[in-house]
Design an enzyme around this catalytic site. Structure first.
Site, mmCIF file in Angstrom:
data_model
loop_
_atom_site.group_PDB
_atom_site.id
_atom_site.type_symbol
_atom_site.label_atom_id
_atom_site.label_comp_id
_atom_site.label_asym_id
_atom_site.label_seq_id
_atom_site.Cartn_x
_atom_site.Cartn_y
_atom_site.Cartn_z
ATOM 1 N N GLU A 136 -26.366 14.318 -2.655
ATOM 2 C CA GLU A 136 -27.779 14.423 -2.257
ATOM 3 C C GLU A 136 -28.675 13.564 -3.153
ATOM 4 O O GLU A 136 -29.779 13.187 -2.776
ATOM 5 C CB GLU A 136 -28.265 15.874 -2.242
ATOM 6 C CG GLU A 136 -28.316 16.535 -3.602
ATOM 7 C CD GLU A 136 -28.813 17.984 -3.542
ATOM 8 O OE1 GLU A 136 -29.786 18.244 -2.816
ATOM 9 O OE2 GLU A 136 -28.220 18.845 -4.221
ATOM 10 N N CYS B 298 0.827 -1.212 0.000
ATOM 11 C CA CYS B 298 0.000 0.000 0.000
ATOM 12 C C CYS B 298 0.861 1.262 0.000
ATOM 13 O O CYS B 298 0.679 2.149 -0.834
ATOM 14 C CB CYS B 298 -0.937 -0.008 1.204
ATOM 15 S SG CYS B 298 -1.854 1.521 1.336
ATOM 16 N N TYR C 205 -8.949 -3.179 -11.248
ATOM 17 C CA TYR C 205 -8.628 -1.958 -10.503
ATOM 18 C C TYR C 205 -7.371 -1.287 -11.064
ATOM 19 O O TYR C 205 -7.362 -0.108 -11.392
ATOM 20 C CB TYR C 205 -8.321 -2.301 -9.046
ATOM 21 C CG TYR C 205 -9.471 -2.617 -8.145
ATOM 22 C CD1 TYR C 205 -9.916 -1.675 -7.221
ATOM 23 C CD2 TYR C 205 -10.086 -3.854 -8.149
ATOM 24 C CE1 TYR C 205 -10.937 -1.967 -6.332
ATOM 25 C CE2 TYR C 205 -11.119 -4.150 -7.270
ATOM 26 C CZ TYR C 205 -11.533 -3.205 -6.368
ATOM 27 O OH TYR C 205 -12.543 -3.502 -5.495
ATOM 28 N N ILE C 206 -6.279 -2.062 -11.107
ATOM 29 C CA ILE C 206 -4.976 -1.463 -11.423
ATOM 30 C C ILE C 206 -4.960 -0.958 -12.866
ATOM 31 O O ILE C 206 -4.497 0.155 -13.143
ATOM 32 C CB ILE C 206 -3.841 -2.478 -11.145
ATOM 33 C CG1 ILE C 206 -3.814 -2.801 -9.640
ATOM 34 C CG2 ILE C 206 -2.493 -1.940 -11.615
ATOM 35 C CD1 ILE C 206 -2.772 -3.813 -9.217
ATOM 36 N N GLU D 296 -6.966 2.300 -13.118
ATOM 37 C CA GLU D 296 -6.334 3.429 -12.419
ATOM 38 C C GLU D 296 -5.149 3.962 -13.236
ATOM 39 O O GLU D 296 -5.010 5.171 -13.428
ATOM 40 C CB GLU D 296 -5.916 3.002 -11.009
ATOM 41 C CG GLU D 296 -7.146 2.758 -10.137
ATOM 42 C CD GLU D 296 -6.848 2.267 -8.726
ATOM 43 O OE1 GLU D 296 -5.714 1.792 -8.477
ATOM 44 O OE2 GLU D 296 -7.745 2.363 -7.869
ATOM 45 N N HIS E 13 -27.350 20.519 -0.136
ATOM 46 C CA HIS E 13 -27.497 21.101 -1.464
ATOM 47 C C HIS E 13 -26.539 22.265 -1.651
ATOM 48 O O HIS E 13 -26.328 23.037 -0.713
ATOM 49 C CB HIS E 13 -28.946 21.597 -1.621
ATOM 50 C CG HIS E 13 -29.241 22.080 -3.003
ATOM 51 N ND1 HIS E 13 -29.342 21.213 -4.078
ATOM 52 C CD2 HIS E 13 -29.441 23.336 -3.483
ATOM 53 C CE1 HIS E 13 -29.601 21.925 -5.159
ATOM 54 N NE2 HIS E 13 -29.661 23.214 -4.837
ATOM 55 N N CYS F 226 -1.420 1.711 -3.156
ATOM 56 C CA CYS F 226 -2.409 2.774 -2.934
ATOM 57 C C CYS F 226 -1.815 4.176 -2.887
ATOM 58 O O CYS F 226 -2.303 5.086 -3.561
ATOM 59 C CB CYS F 226 -3.144 2.559 -1.609
ATOM 60 S SG CYS F 226 -3.441 0.857 -1.184
ATOM 61 N N LYS G 2 0.218 5.347 -6.143
ATOM 62 C CA LYS G 2 -0.793 5.415 -7.211
ATOM 63 C C LYS G 2 -1.672 6.650 -7.055
ATOM 64 O O LYS G 2 -1.902 7.398 -8.003
ATOM 65 C CB LYS G 2 -1.615 4.113 -7.172
ATOM 66 C CG LYS G 2 -2.810 4.006 -8.064
ATOM 67 C CD LYS G 2 -4.106 4.567 -7.518
ATOM 68 C CE LYS G 2 -4.548 4.175 -6.151
ATOM 69 N NZ LYS G 2 -5.105 2.868 -5.975
HETATM 70 P P1 NDP Z 1 -8.117 -7.529 -10.757
HETATM 71 O O1 NDP Z 1 -8.417 -8.896 -10.269
HETATM 72 O O2 NDP Z 1 -8.899 -6.377 -10.280
HETATM 73 O O3 NDP Z 1 -8.212 -7.535 -12.355
HETATM 74 C C1 NDP Z 1 -7.444 -8.430 -13.112
HETATM 75 C C2 NDP Z 1 -7.733 -8.195 -14.579
HETATM 76 O O4 NDP Z 1 -6.821 -8.956 -15.354
HETATM 77 C C3 NDP Z 1 -9.127 -8.639 -14.996
HETATM 78 O O5 NDP Z 1 -9.591 -7.765 -15.980
HETATM 79 C C4 NDP Z 1 -8.873 -10.031 -15.567
HETATM 80 O O6 NDP Z 1 -9.776 -10.402 -16.576
HETATM 81 C C5 NDP Z 1 -7.521 -9.844 -16.192
HETATM 82 N N1 NDP Z 1 -6.762 -11.083 -16.299
HETATM 83 C C6 NDP Z 1 -6.487 -11.962 -15.308
HETATM 84 N N2 NDP Z 1 -5.726 -12.966 -15.771
HETATM 85 C C7 NDP Z 1 -5.510 -12.698 -17.077
HETATM 86 C C8 NDP Z 1 -4.807 -13.375 -18.100
HETATM 87 N N3 NDP Z 1 -4.183 -14.529 -17.872
HETATM 88 N N4 NDP Z 1 -4.804 -12.827 -19.329
HETATM 89 C C9 NDP Z 1 -5.444 -11.676 -19.580
HETATM 90 N N5 NDP Z 1 -6.139 -10.988 -18.653
HETATM 91 C C10 NDP Z 1 -6.161 -11.513 -17.413
HETATM 92 O O7 NDP Z 1 -6.554 -7.351 -10.514
HETATM 93 P P2 NDP Z 1 -5.627 -6.083 -10.417
HETATM 94 O O8 NDP Z 1 -4.287 -6.591 -10.809
HETATM 95 O O9 NDP Z 1 -6.177 -4.903 -11.113
HETATM 96 O O10 NDP Z 1 -5.644 -5.747 -8.868
HETATM 97 C C11 NDP Z 1 -5.387 -6.769 -7.917
HETATM 98 C C12 NDP Z 1 -6.173 -6.528 -6.653
HETATM 99 O O11 NDP Z 1 -5.570 -5.474 -5.922
HETATM 100 C C13 NDP Z 1 -7.616 -6.074 -6.872
HETATM 101 O O12 NDP Z 1 -8.498 -7.112 -7.083
HETATM 102 C C14 NDP Z 1 -7.894 -5.336 -5.591
HETATM 103 O O13 NDP Z 1 -8.302 -6.265 -4.630
HETATM 104 C C15 NDP Z 1 -6.555 -4.747 -5.223
HETATM 105 N N6 NDP Z 1 -6.477 -3.327 -5.599
HETATM 106 C C16 NDP Z 1 -7.316 -2.429 -5.019
HETATM 107 C C17 NDP Z 1 -7.276 -1.098 -5.350
HETATM 108 C C18 NDP Z 1 -8.205 -0.137 -4.723
HETATM 109 O O14 NDP Z 1 -8.785 -0.460 -3.688
HETATM 110 N N7 NDP Z 1 -8.400 1.049 -5.304
HETATM 111 C C19 NDP Z 1 -6.299 -0.587 -6.332
HETATM 112 C C20 NDP Z 1 -5.486 -1.624 -6.900
HETATM 113 C C21 NDP Z 1 -5.575 -2.922 -6.538
HETATM 114 P P3 NDP Z 1 -11.230 -11.014 -16.271
HETATM 115 O O15 NDP Z 1 -12.090 -9.848 -15.953
HETATM 116 O O16 NDP Z 1 -11.595 -11.661 -17.543
HETATM 117 O O17 NDP Z 1 -11.071 -11.953 -15.122
#
Ligand code: NDP
Length: 450
Positions: free
Chosen positions: A439, A43, A177-178, A181, A434, A48, A51
């Site tokens: 709201e 983080c 998420y990542i 962002e 307001h 976090c 980022k």
């Molecule tokens: P996520 O699980 O959010 O997203 C992963 C993405 O990668 C999905 O779109 C998934 O596709 C895709 N994917 C997974 N495997 C493959 C593959 N083999 N080939 C192609 N695409 C693939 O992971 P992130 O890495 O973005 O983030 C990890 C975690 O970190 C999050 O789930 C969250 O818990 C945490 N996080 C939280 C944040 C916040 O609170 N603001 C910020 C950043 C991270 P599909 O949809 O098809 O599964």
């Protein structure tokens, strides 16, 4: 004489590990914390915090644009990536020092180096062995990148936070998420951004109205999204440009970033060898008191791959310390944990999506799409979307979802309402502030027809 060197050894000084160590020490436990990298963990050092600093930095681009409608004339705004990275690094150093001092002040012993668990009560760090009655594994996770030819050319969020210059164009693989962002950061700083999805929509698991809204907003901002793609290979040409082969299309870019999920950091930690049960992803399997299959070894945070969010890890650390060192056996309620995606525009959500709610409930859905007041003057074409999912039979609000400015700040408050079991009637009886966007959450009256 004590049987062990410590009451508790914590492996990993991220958000969860630090909270567990400090609190346990404050209750009188003799605690050591081991960290192989920087204090603060994902983080603070690689997630976090850095980022969000880059998100803040990039958001000024739209602020400058919006300012014009309010009478400002900004003749030449330019951005210096290096200054932003320097400012970010300075802040991370400051925070890391705060973490280190907080641990020291709490009486926790700080040990640096790679920890390897040798048996149910022993941890080795660079040739020296320490023993503890309890071992808490809080080592977090790291980016997961699937195997494919050319994998060596990619970057992950780790490197994206430390690039020497802002890329002119970047391909981001993944739609979670990542990915969203960083798409927002680079897009706002002027890069051409292309998102590659293996499925047909970003943000799996989120409410479909959020997924549709953010897709069209990203496209309006010039981000290209390629659905249903499979990556064949990645090559670097003589000029250093990267060529991503998607079968029918070959995309060219300066950088290719993978944001395809994260994997628990359990490799070479020794826990599997001493009998700690891991799931297929390598996450530590724990029971409802965070205990692994070995009764003296516990785990919290992303290494358990439950809800991978900093505040969850912090609370798991708190609950652990309370139960085992303060004789206060509390548990953590994993329901209605809010989260936000700091995309541009921002997303936040708490509770059930419409799809999840429809599995077990008859639901009423309320949706509002409106142009926030600021946009009417700035001319920005970016409507805010808010959605409430309600149990038709009990009137209980099951979920609140939002895409738009300050979504995270707004949804945090509604998370308390959901935690308290608020009904739609109580939302309706709440007098709004307001003029705000928030709201709208207490003034939605029309049920969406199915
Ligand atoms: P996520 O699980 O959010 O997203 C992963 C993405 O990668 C999905 O779109 C998934 O596709 C895709 N994917 C997974 N495997 C493959 C593959 N083999 N080939 C192609 N695409 C693939 O992971 P992130 O890495 O973005 O983030 C990890 C975690 O970190 C999050 O789930 C969250 O818990 C945490 N996080 C939280 C944040 C916040 O609170 N603001 C910020 C950043 C991270 P599909 O949809 O098809 O599964």
């Amino acid at each position: 004489m004590k049987k062990y060197d410590y009451d508790l050894i914590v492996i990993g000084a991220g958000s969860g590990g630090v909270r567990a160590s400090r609190l346990s020490a404050s209750y009188g436990a003799k605690v050591a914390i081991i960290e192989e990298s920087r204090f603060g963990g994902t983080c603070v050092i690689r997630g976090c915090v850095p980022k969000k600093i880059l998100v803040y930095g990039s958001l000024f681009a739209s602020h400058f644009d919006d300012a014009k409608g309010f009478g400002w004339s900004i003749t030449s705004a330019s951005h210096d990536w290096e200054s932003l990275i320097l400012a970010k690094d300075k802040e991370l150093n400051r925070l890391e020092n705060i973490y280190i001092n907080m641990l020291k002040n709490a009486g926790v012993d700080l040990i640096t180096g790679k920890a390897v668990v040798r048996d149910s009560n022993k941890v080795e760090v660079e040739g020296r062995t320490y023993s503890a009655e309890k071992i808490l594994v809080a080592v977090g996770g790291k980016p997961f990148v699937p195997d494919f030819p050319g994998k060596e050319f990619i970057i992950t969020s780790n490197e994206a936070l430390d690039l020497k210059s802002c890329p002119k164009n970047i391909i981001i693989v993944g739609g979670g998420y990542i990915a969203l962002e960083f798409a927002g950061i680079f897009n706002s700083l002027g890069a051409k951004v292309e998102i590659i999805l293996r499925s047909n929509k970003v943000l799996s698991g989120f409410d479909h109205d959020i997924r549709n809204t953010i897709t069209s907003e990203l496209e309006k901002r010039g981000v290209s999204i390629y659905n249903d793609q499979a990556i064949k290979s990645l090559k670097e040409d003589k000029s250093g440009k990267l060529k991503l082969d998607l079968g029918e299309t070959i995309l060219t870019s300066d950088k290719v970033m993978f944001a395809t999920g994260r994997t628990p950091n359990t490799l070479k930690l020794g826990i599997k060898e001493v009998g700690v049960g891991l799931n297929k992803k390598g996450a530590v399997i724990v029971d409802d008191v965070n205990c692994s299959s070995i009764k003296s070894i516990f785990a919290i945070g992303d290494v358990t791959d439950r809800i991978n969010l900093t505040p969850v890890a912090i609370n798991e650390g708190r609950v652990f310390a309370e139960r085992f060192f303060n004789n206060n056996p509390i548990t953590l309620d994993y329901n209605n944990i809010a989260s936000a995606v700091f995309s541009q525009p921002q997303i936040a959500t708490v509770g059930l999506t419409e799809e999840q709610a429809r599995i077990n409930f008859e639901v009423n859905v309320f949706i509002s799409r409106f142009n926030p007041m600021k946009n009417t003057i700035s001319g920005r074409n970016e409507p805010t979307m808010m959605k409430i999912v309600v149990d038709k039979n009990t009137d209980k609000v099951l979920g609140c979802h939002m895409v738009g400015d300050d979504a995270a700040e707004i949804i945090q408050g509604f998370a308390i309402a959901l935690k308290c079991g608020a009904t739609k009637k109580q939302f309706d009886e709440t007098v709004g502030i307001h003029p705000t966007s928030a709201e709208e959450f207490v003034t939605m009256r029309e049920i969406k027809s199915q």
